[in-house]
Motif scaffolding. Structure first.
Motif, PDB file in Angstrom:
ATOM      1  N   PRO A 129      -6.012 -21.567  -8.078  1.00 55.60           N
ATOM      2  CA  PRO A 129      -5.447 -20.305  -8.570  1.00 55.60           C
ATOM      3  C   PRO A 129      -4.388 -19.735  -7.631  1.00 55.60           C
ATOM      4  N   VAL A 130      -3.550 -18.889  -8.197  1.00 56.67           N
ATOM      5  CA  VAL A 130      -2.651 -18.047  -7.421  1.00 56.67           C
ATOM      6  C   VAL A 130      -2.929 -16.601  -7.830  1.00 56.67           C
ATOM      7  N   TYR A 131      -2.286 -15.660  -7.187  1.00 56.23           N
ATOM      8  CA  TYR A 131      -2.591 -14.253  -7.425  1.00 56.23           C
ATOM      9  C   TYR A 131      -1.300 -13.448  -7.526  1.00 56.23           C
ATOM     10  N   GLY A 132      -1.437 -12.198  -7.795  1.00 57.32           N
ATOM     11  CA  GLY A 132      -0.291 -11.302  -7.877  1.00 57.32           C
ATOM     12  C   GLY A 132      -0.610 -10.007  -7.162  1.00 57.32           C
ATOM     13  N   MET A 133       0.410  -9.201  -6.959  1.00 59.06           N
ATOM     14  CA  MET A 133       0.211  -7.932  -6.264  1.00 59.06           C
ATOM     15  C   MET A 133       1.176  -6.889  -6.800  1.00 59.06           C
ATOM     16  N   PHE A 134       0.659  -5.687  -6.965  1.00 53.88           N
ATOM     17  CA  PHE A 134       1.519  -4.525  -7.159  1.00 53.88           C
ATOM     18  C   PHE A 134       1.537  -3.796  -5.833  1.00 53.88           C
ATOM     19  N   GLN A 135       2.739  -3.482  -5.332  1.00 54.05           N
ATOM     20  CA  GLN A 135       2.838  -2.829  -4.039  1.00 54.05           C
ATOM     21  C   GLN A 135       3.773  -1.625  -4.120  1.00 54.05           C
ATOM     22  N   ALA A 136       3.500  -0.654  -3.292  1.00 50.15           N
ATOM     23  CA  ALA A 136       4.313   0.565  -3.269  1.00 50.15           C
ATOM     24  C   ALA A 136       4.436   1.067  -1.837  1.00 50.15           C
TER      25      ALA A 136
ATOM     26  N   GLN B 138       6.528   8.775   8.593  1.00 47.41           N
ATOM     27  CA  GLN B 138       6.072   7.391   8.683  1.00 47.41           C
ATOM     28  C   GLN B 138       6.022   6.772   7.300  1.00 47.41           C
ATOM     29  N   ILE B 139       5.965   5.438   7.284  1.00 50.95           N
ATOM     30  CA  ILE B 139       5.831   4.699   6.035  1.00 50.95           C
ATOM     31  C   ILE B 139       4.364   4.355   5.808  1.00 50.95           C
ATOM     32  N   VAL B 140       3.881   4.635   4.616  1.00 48.65           N
ATOM     33  CA  VAL B 140       2.555   4.210   4.172  1.00 48.65           C
ATOM     34  C   VAL B 140       2.757   3.271   2.990  1.00 48.65           C
ATOM     35  N   GLN B 141       2.136   2.086   3.053  1.00 47.23           N
ATOM     36  CA  GLN B 141       2.262   1.112   1.976  1.00 47.23           C
ATOM     37  C   GLN B 141       0.894   0.803   1.372  1.00 47.23           C
ATOM     38  N   ALA B 142       0.909   0.485   0.093  1.00 47.96           N
ATOM     39  CA  ALA B 142      -0.329   0.186  -0.618  1.00 47.96           C
ATOM     40  C   ALA B 142      -0.160  -1.096  -1.420  1.00 47.96           C
ATOM     41  N   MET B 143      -1.245  -1.861  -1.523  1.00 51.12           N
ATOM     42  CA  MET B 143      -1.228  -3.104  -2.278  1.00 51.12           C
ATOM     43  C   MET B 143      -2.450  -3.159  -3.191  1.00 51.12           C
TER      44      MET B 143
ATOM     45  N   ARG C 128      -8.339  10.504  -0.789  1.00 47.58           N
ATOM     46  CA  ARG C 128      -9.156   9.936   0.299  1.00 47.58           C
ATOM     47  C   ARG C 128      -8.671  10.429   1.666  1.00 47.58           C
ATOM     48  N   PHE C 129      -7.379  10.601   1.831  1.00 47.80           N
ATOM     49  CA  PHE C 129      -6.813  11.014   3.119  1.00 47.80           C
ATOM     50  C   PHE C 129      -6.048  12.325   2.924  1.00 47.80           C
ATOM     51  N   PRO C 130      -6.753  13.441   2.898  1.00 54.21           N
ATOM     52  CA  PRO C 130      -6.112  14.733   2.608  1.00 54.21           C
ATOM     53  C   PRO C 130      -5.029  15.113   3.617  1.00 54.21           C
ATOM     54  N   GLU C 131      -5.010  14.437   4.776  1.00 56.09           N
ATOM     55  CA  GLU C 131      -3.940  14.707   5.748  1.00 56.09           C
ATOM     56  C   GLU C 131      -2.562  14.400   5.145  1.00 56.09           C
ATOM     57  N   TYR C 132      -2.534  13.534   4.121  1.00 56.58           N
ATOM     58  CA  TYR C 132      -1.277  13.143   3.491  1.00 56.58           C
ATOM     59  C   TYR C 132      -1.005  13.914   2.198  1.00 56.58           C
ATOM     60  N   LYS C 133      -1.916  14.726   1.775  1.00 54.27           N
ATOM     61  CA  LYS C 133      -1.779  15.386   0.480  1.00 54.27           C
ATOM     62  C   LYS C 133      -0.548  16.284   0.450  1.00 54.27           C
ATOM     63  N   GLY C 134       0.266  16.080  -0.575  1.00 55.52           N
ATOM     64  CA  GLY C 134       1.481  16.865  -0.733  1.00 55.52           C
ATOM     65  C   GLY C 134       2.608  16.453   0.188  1.00 55.52           C
ATOM     66  N   LYS C 135       2.391  15.389   0.981  1.00 58.94           N
ATOM     67  CA  LYS C 135       3.391  14.968   1.954  1.00 58.94           C
ATOM     68  C   LYS C 135       3.974  13.588   1.658  1.00 58.94           C
ATOM     69  N   MET C 136       3.570  12.988   0.535  1.00 64.56           N
ATOM     70  CA  MET C 136       3.984  11.609   0.242  1.00 64.56           C
ATOM     71  C   MET C 136       5.056  11.582  -0.845  1.00 64.56           C
ATOM     72  N   LYS C 137       6.021  10.697  -0.637  1.00 67.08           N
ATOM     73  CA  LYS C 137       7.096  10.520  -1.606  1.00 67.08           C
ATOM     74  C   LYS C 137       7.304   9.023  -1.834  1.00 67.08           C
ATOM     75  N   LEU C 138       7.258   8.594  -3.078  1.00 66.70           N
ATOM     76  CA  LEU C 138       7.484   7.192  -3.398  1.00 66.70           C
ATOM     77  C   LEU C 138       8.936   6.813  -3.099  1.00 66.70           C
ATOM     78  N   ILE C 139       9.121   5.720  -2.342  1.00 61.27           N
ATOM     79  CA  ILE C 139      10.494   5.255  -2.091  1.00 61.27           C
ATOM     80  C   ILE C 139      10.743   3.868  -2.689  1.00 61.27           C
TER      81      ILE C 139
ATOM     82  N   GLU D 276       4.530   4.923 -12.763  1.00 66.84           N
ATOM     83  CA  GLU D 276       3.230   5.438 -13.224  1.00 66.84           C
ATOM     84  C   GLU D 276       2.093   4.921 -12.339  1.00 66.84           C
ATOM     85  N   ILE D 277       2.091   3.626 -12.054  1.00 66.50           N
ATOM     86  CA  ILE D 277       1.025   3.056 -11.227  1.00 66.50           C
ATOM     87  C   ILE D 277       1.144   3.555  -9.791  1.00 66.50           C
ATOM     88  N   ALA D 278       2.368   3.620  -9.273  1.00 61.29           N
ATOM     89  CA  ALA D 278       2.567   4.106  -7.912  1.00 61.29           C
ATOM     90  C   ALA D 278       2.099   5.549  -7.758  1.00 61.29           C
ATOM     91  N   ALA D 279       2.306   6.361  -8.791  1.00 60.02           N
ATOM     92  CA  ALA D 279       1.845   7.755  -8.743  1.00 60.02           C
ATOM     93  C   ALA D 279       0.321   7.822  -8.728  1.00 60.02           C
TER      94      ALA D 279
END
Length: 497
Positions: free
Chosen positions: A305-312, A361-366, A405-416, A393-396
């Protein structure tokens, strides 16, 4: 001197290029993109840098054959700082957290405190990881070129590897997970290794990390690739970027050069295809040249098998490290389809202050996916507006999960930026948009490694991560070096690399 054309300036192609020049060959690398590196890359958005590849790099400690490759090619060496991580990652589930520390005994204490009923299996697993600290990736020369003394030495150095293979023979990661009672301990295993992967994968990887070999070169993936390309050019190699190759030109049983997308041709004595093997045998070469083992891999989707990823990536208006390293959390509302994982990997780049404006800083998610997710994204990709909306939509949704989960970032994140399997398909011609290689499972054949020389064409070689499933930078690097060593052997040239 003979001329070599290398198709693809990813890790395998750049390593092959450096060793080709050190062997005295006239060497040209053709790269379809503007920047070398292939999947070992990064890009800039809104004054920020997004790193695409390295979580931690194997071979960062002097003394191994793999380190010698990285130093020879300029990836590592004097004056290049390696950031040492104090943990491999953390996993959270139902309000509980376990961290895989670089100090393996600290991890043992945490796991035993979490689940005393799993004590026997915890100790067994971590003892296996300690054994794996002695594992070394063979990277000095191809096995078929070793003399008896070298083979015996390799066997001696591989004792830990063979013990782990024997210990976990016939098991995959799901079987290993089934040994544990606590759900978080099960999650820790599958957060790094797919359930279909062989059971030794986790202890081997964690042991490599705890053996102090898990570091990140300063500047990340793109900076490392650029250093390698500069080393290649400094040795007299030619790197042609923005120059896709259309096909390998064959006359009789030999390649005579390549045809470029601009219609021009370039002659060569040897051609090395250092790119995705699906692209190699369905575009550069006729499919009939594909080795049987590779054909089996593409045909048997269950066994390989191979896999896929959505990343933001998000720009976060805070320099604080709220994560403490890579963290795997529950996906919650961000799980948008059955083929998507119920876990999200979140990481920040607080250790790379130059990746974002000062004070940010940059925060990334996979979010992982099975390979069926590729068909989903391929269909949506046909409508660019729909594709952009779905990514947003998924990134939001992912951002909301992270902020909860990490309220320290709440209201401080912007999708780039956000990217999908189609990004890797477009940028690297990646099979089903996967940025690694086939996974080896219990249903795979033993030693499923394709040959380096293309049968039926005397002077075409392969290199890259697809020759060393399940892929990754070490496999790509060793294949690049070995390609040149095999070529030297075929030409009866005794050159010490």
């Amino acid at each position: 001197m003979a001329k070599i054309i290398i198709i693809g300036a990813g890790t395998g192609g750049l390593v092959a290029g450096v060793y080709a020049r050190k062997s005295g060959y006239d060497t040209v690398i053709y790269e379809k993109n503007a920047v070398p590196g292939g999947e070992c890359t990064g890009w800039d958005r809104e004054g920020c840098h997004i790193d695409n590849c390295i979580h931690w790099l194997m071979g960062t400690l002097p003394g191994s054959g793999l380190y010698d490759i990285w130093k020879t090619t300029g990836a590592l060496g004097d004056g290049i700082e390696v950031l040492r991580l104090d943990n491999m990652y953390s996993s959270e589930l139902n309000g509980e957290r376990i961290t895989l520390w670089a100090d393996i005994e600290r991890t043992r204490r945490e796991m035993l405190a979490l689940s005393p009923e799993d004590a026997v299996e915890i100790n067994d697993l971590l003892d296996a990881a300690k054994l794996a600290e002695k594992v070394e990736i063979p990277a000095t020369k191809p096995p078929e070129q070793m003399n008896l003394a070298e083979l015996l030495h390799m066997a001696f150095r591989s004792r830990a590897t063979l013990k782990l293979f024997k210990k976990y023979s016939g098991m995959d990661t799901q079987d290993l997970m089934n040994k544990f009672r606590h759900p978080l301990l099960k999650a820790v295993l599958s957060d790094f290794c797919t359930k279909e992967s062989l059971a030794h994968s986790f202890p081997m990887s964690y042991g490599n990390f705890t053996g102090s070999d898990g570091g990140v070169p300063r500047g990340g993936s793109r900076a490392m690739a650029l250093r390698m390309s500069e080393r290649f050019k400094s040795l007299g190699g030619t790197l042609a970027t923005n120059c896709p190759v259309e096909k390998v030109v064959i006359k009789g049983n030999r390649a005579v050069g390549v045809e470029l997308s601009n219609g021009k041709t370039d002659d060569a004595d040897f051609v090395i295809c250092a790119c995705d093997t699906d692209f190699t045998f369905n575009k550069l070469l006729p499919p009939g040249y594909m080795p049987g083992i590779l054909r089996e891999m593409y045909d048997n989707r269950e066994a390989y098998p191979v896999y896929g990823m959505f990343q933001a990536a998000y720009l976060t208006d805070s320099p604080a490290d709220a994560l403490g390293g890579d963290v795997n959390i529950e996906a919650g509302e961000a799980r948008f389809a059955e083929f998507a994982s119920d876990r999200i990997n979140v990481r920040n780049f607080a250790g790379e202050p130059d990746f974002a404006p000062k004070g940010k800083q940059i925060v990334q998610a996979m979010l992982g996916m099975t390979e069926s997710g590729y068909d989903y994204w391929r269909e949506i990709y046909e409508d660019k507006e729909k594709y952009a909306r779905k990514k947003a939509e998924i990134a939001a949704a992912i951002m909301r999960v992270i902020e909860e989960r990490f309220p320290e970032y709440k209201g401080k994140m912007k999708l780039i930026d956000a990217w999908t399997p189609m990004t890797y398909k477009r940028y690297c011609n990646a099979y089903k948009g996967y940025n690694q290689a086939f996974m080896i499972t219990k249903k795979s054949r033993p030693n499923p490694y394709p040959p380096a020389f293309v049968e039926g064409v005397d002077n075409v070689l392969l290199c890259g991560q697809w020759l060393n499933p399940p892929g990754g930078l070490p496999g790509a690097a060793t294949s690049g070096k070995f390609a040149i060593m095999r070529l030297n052997k075929a030409l009866n040239r005794k050159i010490r690399l």
